[in-house]
Design a protein around this motif. Structure first.
Motif, PDB file in Angstrom:
ATOM      1  N   GLY A   1      45.797  16.548 -10.944  1.00 35.41           N
ATOM      2  CA  GLY A   1      45.852  17.365 -12.061  1.00 35.41           C
ATOM      3  C   GLY A   1      46.043  18.975 -11.563  1.00 35.41           C
ATOM      4  N   PHE A   2      46.718  19.122 -10.456  1.00 35.23           N
ATOM      5  CA  PHE A   2      47.139  20.552 -10.061  1.00 35.23           C
ATOM      6  C   PHE A   2      48.415  20.893 -10.770  1.00 35.23           C
ATOM      7  N   THR A   3      48.584  21.981 -11.011  1.00 34.71           N
ATOM      8  CA  THR A   3      50.006  22.240 -11.904  1.00 34.71           C
ATOM      9  C   THR A   3      50.994  22.575 -10.963  1.00 34.71           C
ATOM     10  N   ARG A   4      52.148  22.537 -11.164  1.00 33.23           N
ATOM     11  CA  ARG A   4      53.532  22.942 -10.288  1.00 33.23           C
ATOM     12  C   ARG A   4      53.080  24.118  -9.383  1.00 33.23           C
ATOM     13  N   ALA A   5      52.745  25.275 -10.308  1.00 32.91           N
ATOM     14  CA  ALA A   5      52.380  26.416  -9.739  1.00 32.91           C
ATOM     15  C   ALA A   5      51.477  26.374  -8.586  1.00 32.91           C
ATOM     16  N   GLU A   6      50.290  25.491  -8.875  1.00 33.92           N
ATOM     17  CA  GLU A   6      49.237  25.405  -7.912  1.00 33.92           C
ATOM     18  C   GLU A   6      49.723  24.786  -6.617  1.00 33.92           C
ATOM     19  N   ILE A   7      50.594  23.485  -6.801  1.00 27.02           N
ATOM     20  CA  ILE A   7      51.173  22.859  -5.537  1.00 27.02           C
ATOM     21  C   ILE A   7      52.149  23.675  -4.825  1.00 27.02           C
ATOM     22  N   SER A   8      52.897  24.543  -5.569  1.00 22.71           N
ATOM     23  CA  SER A   8      53.718  25.652  -4.849  1.00 22.71           C
ATOM     24  C   SER A   8      53.032  26.300  -3.792  1.00 22.71           C
ATOM     25  N   TYR A   9      51.889  26.839  -4.563  1.00 18.14           N
ATOM     26  CA  TYR A   9      51.060  27.893  -3.530  1.00 18.14           C
ATOM     27  C   TYR A   9      50.593  27.019  -2.241  1.00 18.14           C
ATOM     28  N   VAL A  10      50.200  25.813  -2.347  1.00 15.10           N
ATOM     29  CA  VAL A  10      49.618  24.844  -1.416  1.00 15.10           C
ATOM     30  C   VAL A  10      50.911  24.689  -0.188  1.00 15.10           C
ATOM     31  N   LEU A  11      52.254  24.456  -0.949  1.00 12.59           N
ATOM     32  CA  LEU A  11      53.378  24.317   0.029  1.00 12.59           C
ATOM     33  C   LEU A  11      53.880  25.714   0.593  1.00 12.59           C
ATOM     34  N   LEU A  12      53.945  26.493  -0.358  1.00 11.58           N
ATOM     35  CA  LEU A  12      54.600  27.975   0.121  1.00 11.58           C
ATOM     36  C   LEU A  12      53.530  28.702   0.676  1.00 11.58           C
ATOM     37  N   GLY A  13      52.246  28.583   0.595  1.00 10.01           N
ATOM     38  CA  GLY A  13      51.317  29.595   1.150  1.00 10.01           C
ATOM     39  C   GLY A  13      51.520  29.381   2.561  1.00 10.01           C
ATOM     40  N   GLU A  14      51.427  28.334   3.237  1.00 10.21           N
ATOM     41  CA  GLU A  14      51.587  28.269   4.817  1.00 10.21           C
ATOM     42  C   GLU A  14      52.608  29.192   5.289  1.00 10.21           C
ATOM     43  N   VAL A  15      53.913  28.883   4.761  1.00 12.59           N
ATOM     44  CA  VAL A  15      55.005  29.459   5.240  1.00 12.59           C
ATOM     45  C   VAL A  15      54.903  31.138   4.721  1.00 12.59           C
ATOM     46  N   ALA A  16      54.391  31.315   3.567  1.00 16.71           N
ATOM     47  CA  ALA A  16      54.181  32.557   3.207  1.00 16.71           C
ATOM     48  C   ALA A  16      53.293  33.563   4.330  1.00 16.71           C
ATOM     49  N   ILE A  17      52.144  32.945   4.472  1.00 14.61           N
ATOM     50  CA  ILE A  17      51.160  33.515   5.506  1.00 14.61           C
ATOM     51  C   ILE A  17      51.942  33.729   6.916  1.00 14.61           C
TER      52      ILE A  17
END
Lengths: 788, 250
Positions: free
Chosen positions: A697-713
């Motif tokens: 039930g995660f939205t696209r924006a939420e999974i984007s955060y999971v994926l891009l969060g690591e690289v963004a950090i």
């Protein structure tokens, strides 16, 4: 193997985004290297050819009035090949339609044809005719700046006499590639020109029958110029000889060589950075890619393919990517190299241009990038190929995670799960994380390095043109004149203030340390050309006794405040003696030494004289003042500060804009390559995880955060690291560019860091945007129905 | 006690709102290249509140397609799907995401746990975004894993991992729990433990549950058994008495 080749092409197509991103990074490194080395090689070859074809001299000297017979004695010095004597002198010119006075450097040539040395490359018109004392050849850039050509004429004030000169031709000379007027920092073709006139005409004009004031010579092959220079100095000393210099110190050649040297620095260190990042990126991508191909490798082995066949297959994949990068890089590099070389050729006005795309550069670039990528990939391929087929076909064991220290102590309790996922990914693969950060940091550091040039140039302009030059004009005299000439200048229209100065050549000695340079005498009430300390930002007053030294000269001599320096003045009665250093100041230009003008004149035991006058002028009277100055016989040169500043920005600005644009582009490519590949691989490795989250039930924006969060950090961590690395790189580059004539100040504005960070973030955002597109097409069902 | 009270309340609620998940005339056609695959050919199906349904059928019969459409993971080519008077066939991507987030729990053959999160954190993934979740600890206790809550997936057995997946699916207290071959990757003993956990959730929380399996023995634990073949419902049977999962053996 044909089936495998089909697979190869399909894989390349499937991975086209990543293939292109890696190829672009490899291409950037290859392009920078090829551009740099091609420019360097082409300029070197062109300069050498130019020097040789037009017989550019190897030693230069002069005197006030040297009898012609001395030339024979010079020719007799062992090692001397050819000797050329000339008459050279500055003159003020009056060019129609150009209000400001123009300085011309009159240089004699034989009426009968080319001189033995320092020959001219005639660009238009013809040679001067024998017996025609009014015919001249102009250097081409000057003629073009004023739209002058054969058949045109202008007037010149030569030794007090106004003469109308007829232009018969335009030419270029290896001696004036970098045509610098007196006291100028950069060429200004509008205000400084070289005028070649018949020897007889100049002999008559300057009363130098059977005499010369300029001498140049070439040496036999393999002869060291130093002993020749020593003998030459001794021979010419009785005739007011100025100290001979080897070609290396000839001003035009010095600038050209300095430019080449700076190019050499740029074209070695920067491509190395790009190629290192390319190697790291291809290693990262390929090893992770191959890890995902584990099952297929097992299958191929099960069918009976040997390890060597499998390794060769993946090597071909990597080679294809490297090759694509090399092709992109070679094409862009060769084009940019040509552009850059032509740009230099324009700046230097070469009569010939030999563009040679560097084959050495090509081989170095292709070799190193291919080797780096292949080596990076081989590690992963070998690991996969070593597994027994059955094991390779089984999914790898799930990654083992541990709770970190922060987690054990409950520090991370306030974090949400997606953030924990990102942080644990980083903690689980610290090397991978470090490499991504390093790659991005290098991109930021290159951006800082490229963008800071604007700050450096502004600083130099501020330091040189504003802090140390409050005058509007400097008037140079052909011969030192009595100090009371000052009053004549003060009375000129629009002149608000005038100040005298006098520069004498001198040898500075402290123990075994030695420097030959100028000693400037300035008035105690000196306001127009203050001695400015760049470090403290204050103006220093010249003491009644003692000298003020620029920090670079003080360092060269190894002296500080209170120490004594032995000074031999190389002019007039040539006095020598100890002088105390009263202060040391920071400056980026040259190695100045200042003393009180009165003290200098007393020391020289001559009536008080000055050679230069600085004028503060009411600009409304410019036209009137310029007209008057053009008529004063003693004036040999006029430097207009505003014009010098314009020339500074025009020349340097144009050059820098190209440099900054090219390197900002490459650095952004690098940043994009790192961010795109890191995210893209994370997506292929973690597609399953993300699909699970979507199902939960995660939205696209939420999974984007999971994926891009690591690289963004990792990218955020790279920004400060990159800024620091950029500082270090800039400092290193500034030091590598240091010369006696000129130091690169080390200045980076905070806005430069800001822009570097913005560019890096923009490159990352672009790559995130592309990967985000893929997230929208994540096939939830397919991912979940397959095994892990 | 609290859980049971809660479940009873919810069951009453459900009846009052007619919370059935109702499908009418569902068809689904896939195109792979030039080949057209008709995975569903007009299926009518209702999942009533608190009911446990087992869907049986051979590979390729369309049971997974049906389950995916029921759970909002896929959209039908034709037909309607309603839940609480909401037409899910008309819902957009965001609507389906919200439906999954609030109302549906999934359990798959492959557990699909996040390897970088502990058991508790995997469950917390859901409790953090759901409207009225139970705590992660409660959910894990319900599947008998209260002792293993701080273990990472790599430190858990297959059965334990699947039970974490069940805990994660039910922690939001969904009205619907959909399980696609939940025991497919497990040995029989572990499989029975997992089925027992699903049964407990169904009984104690009153969650409407659909289980896909090709293991006919599992059918005896259902209220209703639906056989699917060639994209159509071939037969429906009602079990007079549900057999407890712990009594199953294969």
């Amino acid at each position: 193997m044909r089936v495998l080749n089909h697979k190869l092409f399909r894989e390349l197509w499937r991975l086209r985004g990543q293939v292109l991103a890696i190829a672009l990074v490899i291409g950037s490194g290859v392009a920078v290297l090829i551009m740099g080395l091609s420019t360097l090689e082409s300029l070197s070859v062109t300069t050498d050819a130019y020097y040789e074809r037009y017989r550019f001299a190897e030693v230069f000297t002069g005197g006030r009035r040297v009898p012609e017979r001395i030339a024979e004695r010079v020719a007799a010095i062992p090692g001397v090949q050819f000797v050329e004597t000339r008459i050279t002198q500055y003159a003020t010119l009056d060019i129609e339609g150009f209000a400001e006075p123009v300085v011309g450097r009159l240089t004699s040539i034989p009426e009968t044809g080319q001189p033995i040395l320092n020959q001219l490359a005639l660009q238009s018109g013809s040679w001067i005719e024998t017996g025609r004392h009014d015919q001249v050849i102009l250097n081409k850039p000057f003629a073009e700046a004023h739209d002058l050509g054969p058949g045109d004429s202008f007037t010149a004030l030569i030794n007090g006499h106004r003469r109308t000169l007829e232009i018969v031709g335009t030419a270029l000379s290896p001696e004036f590639i970098y045509a610098l007027g007196p006291a100028a920092l950069l060429p200004d073709d509008e205000r400084f020109g070289v005028i070649w006139m018949g020897r007889e005409a100049l002999e008559a004009a300057f009363d130098l029958d059977e005499a010369f004031n300029d001498l140049s010579l070439t040496l036999l092959r393999g002869i060291n110029p130093e002993p020749v220079i020593a003998e030459l100095d001794e021979l010419l000393e009785p005739y007011g000889g100025v100290n001979a210099i080897p070609r290396a110190e000839q001003i035009s050649n010095w600038f050209v060589m300095n430019e080449l040297n700076q190019n050499r620095v740029v074209s070695t260190i920067l491509p190395a950075i790009f190629l290192a990042v390319a190697a790291f990126l291809s290693h990262m991508v390929l090893s992770r890619l191959i890890a995902t191909e584990r099952g297929e490798i097992g299958l191929l082995k099960a069918f009976g393919y040997s390890n060597i066949q499998i390794v060769w297959y993946y090597t071909k994949l990597v080679l294809a990517i490297a090759l694509l990068g090399c092709i992109i890089g070679a094409v862009i590099g060769a084009l940019l190299g040509r552009y850059s070389t032509e740009n230099y050729a324009n700046l230097f006005d070469f009569p010939l241009l030999i563009y040679r795309p560097s084959s050495t550069a090509f081989f170095i670039a292709v070799g190193s990038s291919t080797l780096a990528t292949v080596l990076g990939a081989l590690v992963a391929v070998r690991r996969a190929a070593r597994l027994p087929p059955a094991e390779a076909m089984r999914p790898p064991a799930p990654a083992v995670y541990h709770r970190g220290i922060l987690s054990r102590f409950g520090v991370t309790d306030w974090l949400d799960q997606p953030t924990r996922i990102a942080l644990r990914q980083i903690a689980r693969w610290p090397l991978r994380a470090a490499l991504t950060t390093a790659g991005m940091a290098l991109s930021v550091s290159l951006l800082v390095m490229a963008l800071q040039w604007n700050d450096t140039i502004d600083f130099i302009a501020e330091s040189f043109f504003y802090n140390t030059q409050h005058q509007d004009l400097i008037v140079g005299l052909a011969e030192p004149q009595p100090l009371n000439t000052l009053h004549e200048f003060e009375r000129l229209p629009g002149v608000l203030r005038a100040e005298p100065s006098h520069i004498v050549p001198a040898d500075f000695t402290v123990g075994t340390r030695h420097h030959r340079g100028g000693l400037s005498g300035v008035a105690a009430s000196n306001l127009l050309q203050p001695i400015h300390d760049d470090e403290s930002g204050t103006d220093l007053t010249v003491p009644a006794d003692g000298i003020l030294l620029g920090s670079y000269l003080a360092a060269k001599l190894g002296v500080g405040i209170g120490d004594k320096v032995w000074i031999d003045v190389l002019e007039g009665r040539r006095p020598g003696g100890y002088v105390s250093v009263t202060d040391v100041f920071e400056t980026t230009i040259a190695m100045p030494a200042y003393m009180n003008l009165d003290a200098l004149n007393r020391w020289l035991k001559q009536r008080p004289v000055a050679e230069y006058f600085s004028l503060l002028v009411d600009s409304r009277s410019d036209a009137e003042l310029f007209a008057k100055l053009k008529e004063i016989p003693a004036v040999s040169a006029i430097m207009v500060k505003r014009a010098a500043l314009d020339a500074f920005y025009e020349t340097i600005g144009a050059q820098l804009l190209i440099f900054i644009t090219i390197f900002t582009g490459f650095a952004c490519t690098l940043g994009f390559g790192v961010a795109y590949n890191s995210t893209r691989i994370a997506l292929s490795e973690r597609g399953r995880e993300l699909a699970t989250l979507r199902v939960l039930g995660f939205t696209r924006a939420e999974i984007s955060y999971v994926l891009l969060g690591e690289v963004a950090i990792l990218i955020l961590a790279a920004l400060p690291v990159g800024c620091l690395a950029g500082r270090a790189l800039t400092l290193w580059l500034a030091r590598a560019f240091d010369t006696e004539l000129f130091r690169m100040p080390f200045v980076i504005d905070s806005s430069t860091y800001g822009f570097a960070v913005l560019f890096a973030l923009a490159a990352s955002a672009a790559s995130f945007g592309l990967v985000r597109q893929r997230l929208n097409h994540l096939d939830l069902i397919r991912v979940l129905k397959t095994r892990e | 006690m609290c859980l049971i009270y809660n479940a009873e309340n919810r069951a009453v609620d459900a009846k009052a709102h007619n919370e059935s998940l109702i499908a009418h005339g569902l068809t689904k056609t896939y195109h792979t290249g030039e080949i057209e695959i008709r995975a569903l050919r007009g299926v009518d199906f209702e999942l009533k509140p608190g009911e446990l349904v087992v869907l049986l059928g051979p590979s390729g019969s369309g049971k997974s397609t049906l389950l995916n459409i029921l759970g909002g993971l896929d959209t039908p080519t034709a037909g309607t799907l309603t839940f609480r008077d909401h037409n899910l066939t008309a819902a957009d991507e965001h609507g389906l995401t919200m439906f999954r987030r609030e109302h549906v729990g999934f359990v798959f053959q492959f557990y699909n746990l996040i390897p970088s999160l502990t058991a508790r954190e995997n469950v917390a993934l859901v409790t953090e975004i759901a409207a009225a979740p139970m705590s992660a600890e409660e959910a894990l206790a319900l599947v008998g894993l209260e002792e293993r809550i701080h273990h990472f997936p790599a430190e858990l057995s297959g059965g334990e991992q699947q039970r974490v997946a069940i805990a994660r699916a039910i922690a939001k207290q969904p009205e619907v729990l959909l399980c696609d071959e939940p025991t497919g990757a497990l040995d029989s003993k572990t499989g029975i433990l997992v089925l027992a956990a699903i049964e407990r959730v169904n009984r104690e929380l009153g969650t409407s549950t659909a289980i896909i399996t090709h293991n006919t023995i599992v059918a005896s634990m259902a209220d209703r058994v639906v056989r699917i073949a060639d994209g159509l419902i071939a037969s429906t049977e009602h079990n007079a008495k549900r057999v407890s999962a712990s009594e199953l053996a294969w």
